[in-house]
Design an enzyme around this catalytic site. Structure first.
Site, PDB file in Angstrom:
ATOM      1  N   TYR A  43      54.239  -5.253  41.963  1.00 49.45           N
ATOM      2  CA  TYR A  43      53.501  -6.520  41.894  1.00 49.45           C
ATOM      3  C   TYR A  43      54.084  -7.419  40.809  1.00 49.45           C
ATOM      4  O   TYR A  43      54.375  -6.966  39.693  1.00 49.45           O
ATOM      5  CB  TYR A  43      52.037  -6.252  41.547  1.00 49.45           C
ATOM      6  N   LYS A  81      31.534  15.492  23.684  1.00 47.24           N
ATOM      7  CA  LYS A  81      31.117  14.201  24.255  1.00 47.24           C
ATOM      8  C   LYS A  81      32.187  13.690  25.221  1.00 47.24           C
ATOM      9  O   LYS A  81      33.321  14.179  25.216  1.00 47.24           O
ATOM     10  CB  LYS A  81      30.900  13.192  23.129  1.00 47.24           C
TER      11      LYS A  81
HETATM   12  C1  PLP Z   1      33.696  11.932  18.185  1.00 47.51           C
HETATM   13  C2  PLP Z   1      33.228  12.247  16.821  1.00 47.51           C
HETATM   14  C3  PLP Z   1      33.812  13.303  16.103  1.00 47.51           C
HETATM   15  C4  PLP Z   1      35.020  14.074  16.581  1.00 47.51           C
HETATM   16  O1  PLP Z   1      36.156  13.368  16.142  1.00 47.51           O
HETATM   17  P1  PLP Z   1      37.638  13.913  16.367  1.00 47.51           P
HETATM   18  O2  PLP Z   1      38.483  12.896  15.707  1.00 47.51           O
HETATM   19  O3  PLP Z   1      37.841  13.935  17.842  1.00 47.51           O
HETATM   20  O4  PLP Z   1      37.706  15.249  15.756  1.00 47.51           O
HETATM   21  C5  PLP Z   1      33.282  13.605  14.869  1.00 47.51           C
HETATM   22  N1  PLP Z   1      32.231  12.925  14.367  1.00 47.51           N
HETATM   23  C6  PLP Z   1      31.654  11.899  15.028  1.00 47.51           C
HETATM   24  C7  PLP Z   1      30.507  11.186  14.409  1.00 47.51           C
HETATM   25  C8  PLP Z   1      32.143  11.518  16.268  1.00 47.51           C
HETATM   26  O5  PLP Z   1      31.570  10.488  16.905  1.00 47.51           O
END
Ligand code: PLP
Length: 369
Positions: free
Chosen positions: A255, A35
């Protein structure tokens, strides 16, 4: 190439991290979480690399899954948030997607969709055991399974997610796992509990499937000191010095003039900023790496530029490479200075930054060890 800011994505590190995680989770099926563009590393490239090495890919929502299909990825994809709208099921038809179900409206909409489409059901069911974000209350387990027997079959994995598996105190994790296992006690569904931190720290939570994200990308999801496996960074974010100047004691930089030179100082301007995803709230003192040394950020982060105090470098030059994080400087160390986590730094690197891939077996790997 005119601009020198880019991210080097070492795919052989993804592969070696994954191999270590596979060895650790002995026998659990592997879900590679890609993702958010594979946490900023490039979902298509990572998915191509992993397609034949893992059991499933996972994304957050339908559009991410369709993007992978459009790019020619054929692996079955688990959609972690399930449908956002009833017509997601129609849009995802014939694509080999597995839908997480976490709400009754999704189950009802899916049932309605199946009655029209005549497709076989392909659903996993998520229960809330204490994260309180997504999932049916675990006390509804029997009700969900009994009422939706037409959608749920022996391939439907039963899923939960742990809120505190990255913390030293294990009591909340153990509470969640215990309530999960108690509810599903006499059933034989495949189970899926663990993300990266859980996979590394809680072997009794491996069960049938593990969901691996951040650890594959080479960032430890908890204090590195208690990590039993050595992960290799995947992303190295690089830029270069585009200007150098010496300023007198008492002058300010950037800035708002938030940093004042305590003595005559050499300031390097580096060609990357918040427009590239480097957090604007990074404070003075946030480290980067240049010519084998740590250099501290000074003054405010601008849209396209950062300023560093390089007074400690021997002979800084325009064109010198600066690593913001990666092989030389752990992303978690940088994140800690900024008050965030490696996950956020990685996923924020914007489209403006070209990704250069190092593929397994490529000669460039040797220079990256
Ligand atoms: C993003 C996600 C993961 C992966 O988690 P990591 O900590 O990056 O291993 C696992 N389960 C769900 C439901 C997630 O949303």
């Amino acid at each position: 190439m005119s601009r020198s800011s880019h991210a080097i994505i070492n795919l052989s590190s993804v592969q070696s991290n994954l191999q270590k995680l596979i060895a650790l989770t002995n026998g659990a099926k592997i879900i590679a979480v890609v993702k958010a563009d594979a946490y900023g590393n490039g979902a298509v490239e990572v998915a191509k690399l992993l397609e034949d090495k893992v059991d499933l890919l996972a994304v957050a929502f339908l559009d991410e899954a369709l993007a992978l299909r459009n790019a020619g990825i054929n692996k079955t994809i688990l959609i972690l948030q399930g449908a956002h709208h009833a017509d997601d099921f129609d849009q995802g038809e014939n694509n080999q997607f597995i839908w997480i179900m976490h709400s009754y409206w999704q189950l009802d909409a899916y049932r309605e969709y199946l009655s029209r489409s005549k497709m076989p059901p392909c659903a996993w069911i998520k229960f809330d055991t204490g994260m309180h974000r997504l999932g049916f209350p675990i006390n509804d387990f029997n009700r969900v399974i009994d009422d939706y027997g037409d959608i749920i079959d022996e391939n439907s994995a039963i899923v939960t997610h742990l809120a505190r598996s990255d913390e030293p105190d294990q009591s909340h994790v153990n509470m969640q796992i215990a309530s999960f296992l108690k509810a599903i006690e006499k059933t034989e569904f495949p189970l899926c509990i663990a993300n990266s931190a859980t996979s590394i720290r809680f072997p009794h939570a491996h069960k049938n499937y593990v969901r691996l994200g951040i650890a594959m990308y080479g960032s430890t999801p908890f204090e590195a000191a208690d990590n039993p496996i050595e992960l290799t960074p995947v992303m190295s974010l690089h830029s270069q010095i585009i200007a150098l100047r010496t300023i007198p004691k008492g002058d300010t930089v950037g800035y708002g003039g938030t940093w004042r030179a305590p003595k005559e100082s050499v300031i390097a301007t580096v060609a990357i900023g918040y427009g590239d995803g480097y957090p604007r709230h990074a404070p003075t003192g946030t480290p980067a790496w240049c010519n084998n040394q740590i250099i501290p950020l000074v003054g405010r982060v601008s849209m396209d530029m950062l300023t560093f105090d390089v007074s400690g470098l021997d002979d800084p030059q325009i064109g010198d490479l600066v690593e913001l994080w990666g092989n030389k400087l752990a992303i978690n160390d940088v994140a800690e200075h900024i008050g965030t986590i490696g996950y956020e730094l990685m996923t924020r690197v914007s489209k403006r930054i070209p990704r250069h891939y190092i593929y397994p077996g490529s000669p460039e790997n040797k220079g990256n060890k």
